[in-house]
Design a protein around this motif. Structure first.
Motif: not given
Length: 381
Positions: A128-129, A132, A244, A247-249, A251, A253-254
């Motif tokens: 997932d990471e 990024y 991700s 699902t990361g939108t 955050s 991090q995103w």
């Protein structure tokens, strides 16, 4: 709903069309802008920028526009063509030798831009990471095999497009994508937004979420059906590996990463300004001859991933007869984003159009909100 902004004389009906998106179509925070003959004829915004309704939506509030980002990325690539740094008909591996791995040695930049490379998803399950990590994603995509023989069919690349094309741009230019965006687009046009890692002039970013009540469907949900039928197939994998991507939108991090196919954050004025320039008789961003050739049809067909008949120029979707792909007139080009945001240019009308919304519909192309604004605008021209 208290509608903020400005409409030029003769364009006042756009206030009502914009208000309908809130009263009838579920918008919570959104902005709209139209540039006609290089002049802003409407810039409207309303609603709230956060889920709690405490931050008002402003003209420069930025929204994750998802695949509308691709049009801006394509423009950066075309600027490198104009600068003499990039030849779209040379293999990507000419500039990026590692990209030749796994049968990709003949793929050209043009094939990346018009979605004929076959590099539409990671073949192996990735962490997932990874999304990024810019350099990590470039390394991963360079080693990824295409899903079919490059050049043999059209298949939209929802996310890998950003790393394949972004990596090519950096290798060909010797500069970072961030610096090229700033120098070539953001600074000349004083845009408020950019890709996640580029940084923004505006400090306000809207939280995105699904519409509470789905809008009427304009076409069959063939993508959803394809995903359910084959969870390991190219359509499902292109949108969900890794998860991700979906699902990361919201955050941090995103928002701070560089995911140029999907995490552009722009306001409607940004998109209308860019496309307004491209629609003008004397565009600032690209030489007119190059723009004309790049927006000519490069590929058309039943797209293997979008499950729809779509025509591409070099990075832009071409206007079509279908209501959700009708970018003004037949010469129109632009790019919608999942959820409802869209930017497009209509050179015949010298019009740039931008609509961004924080409440996502289910259409992969335009939905009733942007269509309603477009149809109202064209009645007034």
């Amino acid at each position: 709903m208290d509608i903020q902004g400005y409409c030029a004389p003769g364009f006042e009906a756009l206030y009502d069309a914009f208000a309908i998106n809130f009263s009838d179509h579920g918008d919570v925070g959104a902005s709209f802008c139209a540039v006609h003959q290089q002049e802003i004829v409407a810039s409207l915004w309303a609603g709230s920028a956060d889920r709690g309704g405490e931050r008002p939506f402003e003209e420069d509030t930025l929204v994750n526009v998802f695949s509308s980002s691709k049009g801006i990325l394509a423009l950066i690539a075309l600027q490198q063509v104009a600068a003499g740094n990039l030849d779209l008909d040379l293999p990507v591996a000419h500039y990026w030798p590692e990209f030749a791995a796994a049968g990709k040695q003949s793929i050209t930049g043009r094939q990346l831009l018009c979605h004929r490379s076959g590099v539409i998803a990671f073949r192996d399950r990735v962490a997932d990471e990874l999304i990024y990590d810019w350099q990590g994603a470039l390394t991963q995509v360079a080693g990824t095999a295409p899903w079919w023989e490059p050049g043999t069919q059209q298949g939209y690349s929802p996310f890998l497009y950003g790393w394949t094309l972004g990596g090519l741009i950096e290798k060909a230019s010797g500069q970072s994508l961030m610096s090229l965006y700033r120098a070539g687009i953001a600074d000349p046009l004083a845009l408020a937004g950019g890709f996640g890692a580029v940084g923004h002039r505006s400090a306000e970013i809207a939280d995105v979420g699904a519409l509470k009540k789905p809008l009427p469907e304009l076409r069959d949900n063939a993508i959803g059906r394809s995903i359910k039928q084959d969870r390991q197939g190219p359509v499902a994998t292109a949108f969900t590996n890794p998860v991700s991507l979906m699902t990361g939108t919201n955050s941090e991090q995103w928002r701070s990463a560089l995911i140029p196919a999907a995490n552009g954050h722009f306001c409607a004025r940004d998109l209308a300004t860019v496309y307004g320039d491209l629609a003008s008789e004397d565009p600032q961003l690209l030489p007119r001859d190059l723009l004309h050739s790049a927006t000519a049809e490069q590929s058309r067909g039943q797209d293997a991933i979008l499950q729809a008949d779509v025509a591409f120029g070099c990075g832009f979707i071409k206007s079509a007869a279908a209501r959700d792909l009708q970018f003004g007139g037949p010469a129109g080009f632009g790019h919608p984003g999942a959820g409802g945001s869209v930017g497009f240019a209509d050179p015949e009308a010298e019009l740039g159009f931008g609509y961004v919304t924080s409440r996502m519909g289910q259409s992969l192309f335009m939905d009733q909100r942007a269509i309603g604004m477009m149809e109202c605008l064209y009645r007034l021209l």
